[in-house]
Design a protein around this motif. Structure first.
Motif, PDB file in Angstrom:
ATOM      1  N   PHE A   1      24.981  23.715 -17.302  1.00 20.47           N
ATOM      2  CA  PHE A   1      24.023  22.765 -17.877  1.00 20.47           C
ATOM      3  C   PHE A   1      24.552  22.191 -19.186  1.00 20.47           C
ATOM      4  CE2 PHE A   1      20.328  21.762 -20.546  1.00 20.47           C
ATOM      5  CZ  PHE A   1      19.769  20.762 -19.764  1.00 20.47           C
ATOM      6  N   GLY A   2      25.201  23.007 -20.002  1.00 22.00           N
ATOM      7  CA  GLY A   2      25.774  22.505 -21.249  1.00 22.00           C
ATOM      8  C   GLY A   2      26.870  21.486 -21.009  1.00 22.00           C
ATOM      9  N   TRP A   3      27.611  21.658 -19.914  1.00 24.88           N
ATOM     10  CA  TRP A   3      28.669  20.727 -19.574  1.00 24.88           C
ATOM     11  C   TRP A   3      28.092  19.414 -19.037  1.00 24.88           C
ATOM     12  CZ3 TRP A   3      30.757  19.328 -14.546  1.00 24.88           C
ATOM     13  CH2 TRP A   3      31.952  18.619 -14.630  1.00 24.88           C
ATOM     14  N   LEU A   4      26.959  19.484 -18.316  1.00 26.50           N
ATOM     15  CA  LEU A   4      26.360  18.287 -17.720  1.00 26.50           C
ATOM     16  C   LEU A   4      25.338  17.599 -18.623  1.00 26.50           C
ATOM     17  CD1 LEU A   4      25.801  19.570 -14.082  1.00 26.50           C
ATOM     18  CD2 LEU A   4      27.611  18.075 -14.916  1.00 26.50           C
ATOM     19  N   LYS A   5      24.932  18.241 -19.690  1.00 23.88           N
ATOM     20  CA  LYS A   5      23.896  17.688 -20.575  1.00 23.88           C
ATOM     21  C   LYS A   5      24.256  16.304 -21.133  1.00 23.88           C
ATOM     22  CE  LYS A   5      20.955  19.059 -24.397  1.00 23.88           C
ATOM     23  NZ  LYS A   5      20.694  20.089 -25.405  1.00 23.88           N
ATOM     24  N   PRO A   6      25.501  16.055 -21.565  1.00 22.06           N
ATOM     25  CA  PRO A   6      25.814  14.699 -22.058  1.00 22.06           C
ATOM     26  C   PRO A   6      25.672  13.620 -20.981  1.00 22.06           C
ATOM     27  CG  PRO A   6      27.507  16.234 -22.755  1.00 22.06           C
ATOM     28  CD  PRO A   6      26.611  16.964 -21.802  1.00 22.06           C
TER      29      PRO A   6
ATOM     30  N   LEU B   1      22.722  33.755 -15.214  1.00 23.28           N
ATOM     31  CA  LEU B   1      22.170  32.878 -16.239  1.00 23.28           C
ATOM     32  C   LEU B   1      23.277  32.274 -17.106  1.00 23.28           C
ATOM     33  CD1 LEU B   1      18.970  34.755 -17.431  1.00 23.28           C
ATOM     34  CD2 LEU B   1      19.106  32.618 -16.157  1.00 23.28           C
ATOM     35  N   GLY B   2      24.302  33.037 -17.396  1.00 22.32           N
ATOM     36  CA  GLY B   2      25.429  32.523 -18.174  1.00 22.32           C
ATOM     37  C   GLY B   2      26.136  31.386 -17.459  1.00 22.32           C
ATOM     38  N   ILE B   3      26.293  31.505 -16.156  1.00 24.74           N
ATOM     39  CA  ILE B   3      26.921  30.431 -15.381  1.00 24.74           C
ATOM     40  C   ILE B   3      26.059  29.174 -15.422  1.00 24.74           C
ATOM     41  CG2 ILE B   3      27.505  29.699 -13.035  1.00 24.74           C
ATOM     42  CD1 ILE B   3      28.518  32.526 -12.544  1.00 24.74           C
ATOM     43  N   PHE B   4      24.742  29.336 -15.205  1.00 22.46           N
ATOM     44  CA  PHE B   4      23.860  28.173 -15.220  1.00 22.46           C
ATOM     45  C   PHE B   4      23.816  27.505 -16.590  1.00 22.46           C
ATOM     46  CE2 PHE B   4      21.622  30.062 -11.413  1.00 22.46           C
ATOM     47  CZ  PHE B   4      22.101  29.108 -10.536  1.00 22.46           C
ATOM     48  N   PHE B   5      23.776  28.285 -17.655  1.00 21.33           N
ATOM     49  CA  PHE B   5      23.741  27.704 -18.997  1.00 21.33           C
ATOM     50  C   PHE B   5      25.034  26.971 -19.324  1.00 21.33           C
ATOM     51  CE2 PHE B   5      20.345  30.858 -20.373  1.00 21.33           C
ATOM     52  CZ  PHE B   5      19.349  29.906 -20.323  1.00 21.33           C
TER      53      PHE B   5
END
Length: 67
Positions: A27-32, A20-24
């Motif tokens: 996702f935080g890096w790709l969110k912008p 889950l830490g890897i996915f979060f």
């Protein structure tokens, strides 16, 4: 023996937390990139293309059907 099973029971929790830490973080890096429609479509195309690539590669390696 109780300590052994208690220690073994920690590994699935560690694995779930790690995954889950890897996915979060990804996702935080790709969110912008999702804010701009052009980059969102490109990102979706890359993800779908990567999924199809993995699917076809596994089918070819396992001999599950004609490619």
């Amino acid at each position: 023996m109780k300590d052994f099973w208690e220690n073994v029971s920690r590994y699935p929790r560690y694995f779930i937390t790690f995954t889950l830490g890897i996915f979060f973080s990804i996702f935080g890096w790709l969110k912008p990139l999702l804010k701009n429609p052009v980059s969102a479509i490109a990102l979706l195309g890359i993800v779908l293309g990567g999924g199809v690539f993995v699917l076809l590669t596994l089918r070819g390696m396992l001999g599950l059907g004609g490619v």
